[in-house]
Motif scaffolding. Sequence first.
Motif, mmCIF file in Angstrom:
data_model
loop_
_atom_site.group_PDB
_atom_site.id
_atom_site.type_symbol
_atom_site.label_atom_id
_atom_site.label_comp_id
_atom_site.label_asym_id
_atom_site.label_seq_id
_atom_site.Cartn_x
_atom_site.Cartn_y
_atom_site.Cartn_z
ATOM 1 N N ASP A 158 0.847 -1.197 0.000
ATOM 2 C CA ASP A 158 0.000 0.000 0.000
ATOM 3 C C ASP A 158 0.878 1.241 0.000
ATOM 4 O O ASP A 158 1.878 1.318 0.715
ATOM 5 N N GLY A 159 0.513 2.185 -0.819
ATOM 6 C CA GLY A 159 1.218 3.461 -0.886
ATOM 7 C C GLY A 159 2.482 3.431 -1.718
ATOM 8 O O GLY A 159 3.222 4.415 -1.738
ATOM 9 N N MET A 160 2.771 2.323 -2.400
ATOM 10 C CA MET A 160 3.983 2.230 -3.209
ATOM 11 C C MET A 160 3.720 2.906 -4.555
ATOM 12 O O MET A 160 2.777 2.571 -5.255
ATOM 13 N N SER A 161 4.579 3.854 -4.892
ATOM 14 C CA SER A 161 4.473 4.515 -6.189
ATOM 15 C C SER A 161 5.638 4.048 -7.059
ATOM 16 O O SER A 161 6.586 3.433 -6.569
ATOM 17 N N ILE A 162 5.552 4.384 -8.327
ATOM 18 C CA ILE A 162 6.615 3.956 -9.243
ATOM 19 C C ILE A 162 7.940 4.617 -8.885
ATOM 20 O O ILE A 162 8.997 4.003 -8.985
ATOM 21 N N ASP A 163 7.867 5.872 -8.411
ATOM 22 C CA ASP A 163 9.105 6.563 -8.030
ATOM 23 C C ASP A 163 9.733 5.918 -6.799
ATOM 24 O O ASP A 163 10.950 5.732 -6.742
ATOM 25 N N ARG A 164 8.906 5.604 -5.797
ATOM 26 C CA ARG A 164 9.436 4.944 -4.594
ATOM 27 C C ARG A 164 9.964 3.553 -4.945
ATOM 28 O O ARG A 164 10.991 3.108 -4.409
ATOM 29 N N PHE A 165 9.287 2.855 -5.869
ATOM 30 C CA PHE A 165 9.760 1.519 -6.275
ATOM 31 C C PHE A 165 11.111 1.617 -7.001
ATOM 32 O O PHE A 165 11.995 0.797 -6.791
ATOM 33 N N ARG A 166 11.268 2.645 -7.843
ATOM 34 C CA ARG A 166 12.544 2.837 -8.524
ATOM 35 C C ARG A 166 13.666 3.120 -7.528
ATOM 36 O O ARG A 166 14.793 2.654 -7.700
ATOM 37 N N GLU A 167 13.344 3.883 -6.488
ATOM 38 C CA GLU A 167 14.349 4.132 -5.448
ATOM 39 C C GLU A 167 14.711 2.825 -4.735
ATOM 40 O O GLU A 167 15.868 2.595 -4.405
ATOM 41 N N PHE A 168 13.711 1.998 -4.488
ATOM 42 C CA PHE A 168 13.956 0.728 -3.800
ATOM 43 C C PHE A 168 14.819 -0.204 -4.648
ATOM 44 O O PHE A 168 15.771 -0.814 -4.158
ATOM 45 N N VAL A 169 14.509 -0.285 -5.943
ATOM 46 C CA VAL A 169 15.221 -1.199 -6.829
ATOM 47 C C VAL A 169 16.623 -0.677 -7.119
ATOM 48 O O VAL A 169 17.579 -1.442 -7.184
ATOM 49 N N GLY A 170 16.773 0.609 -7.279
ATOM 50 C CA GLY A 170 18.086 1.184 -7.561
ATOM 51 C C GLY A 170 18.191 1.572 -9.013
ATOM 52 O O GLY A 170 17.258 1.397 -9.803
ATOM 53 N N PRO A 171 19.348 2.112 -9.380
ATOM 54 C CA PRO A 171 19.500 2.565 -10.762
ATOM 55 C C PRO A 171 19.498 1.390 -11.725
ATOM 56 O O PRO A 171 19.878 0.285 -11.365
ATOM 57 N N PRO A 172 19.071 1.645 -12.953
ATOM 58 C CA PRO A 172 19.033 0.551 -13.945
ATOM 59 C C PRO A 172 20.461 0.132 -14.298
ATOM 60 O O PRO A 172 21.388 0.945 -14.289
#
Length: 117
Positions: A94-108
């Motif tokens: 809940d509350g996960m956005s694409i920007d927060r998910f990108r921060e979690f995953v890290g740079p491509p």
Amino acid sequence: MDASIVVASLSAVVALAAAVMTYRASGKATDVNEQANQLQWVKELRADAGDARREVTDLRTKVADLSRELSVVTREAEQLIAEMQLWRRTAWRDGMSIDRFREFVGPPSAGINGRHL
């Protein structure tokens, strides 16, 4: 007795003795040839057995190498599966956005020629 009968009888006995000797000699010669053939066959079998042992040794080495490679690949796959499962659980929070998910995953990661995948 007539001399021709005696000579004929003696020649028949000598011919019979010669036939028996010839039969026995041919039997022994056949046995020698058969034994030589069997010896050659045994030599071939031993050579084939030696080749088979070498092949088995080579195959055992290959199996050991492939087993090691398989265990490495299995560990990497398990690691990637665990990472993917973590990403999926994180993405559906809940509350996960694409920007927060990108921060979690890290740079491509950089792909071919420095391009991002």
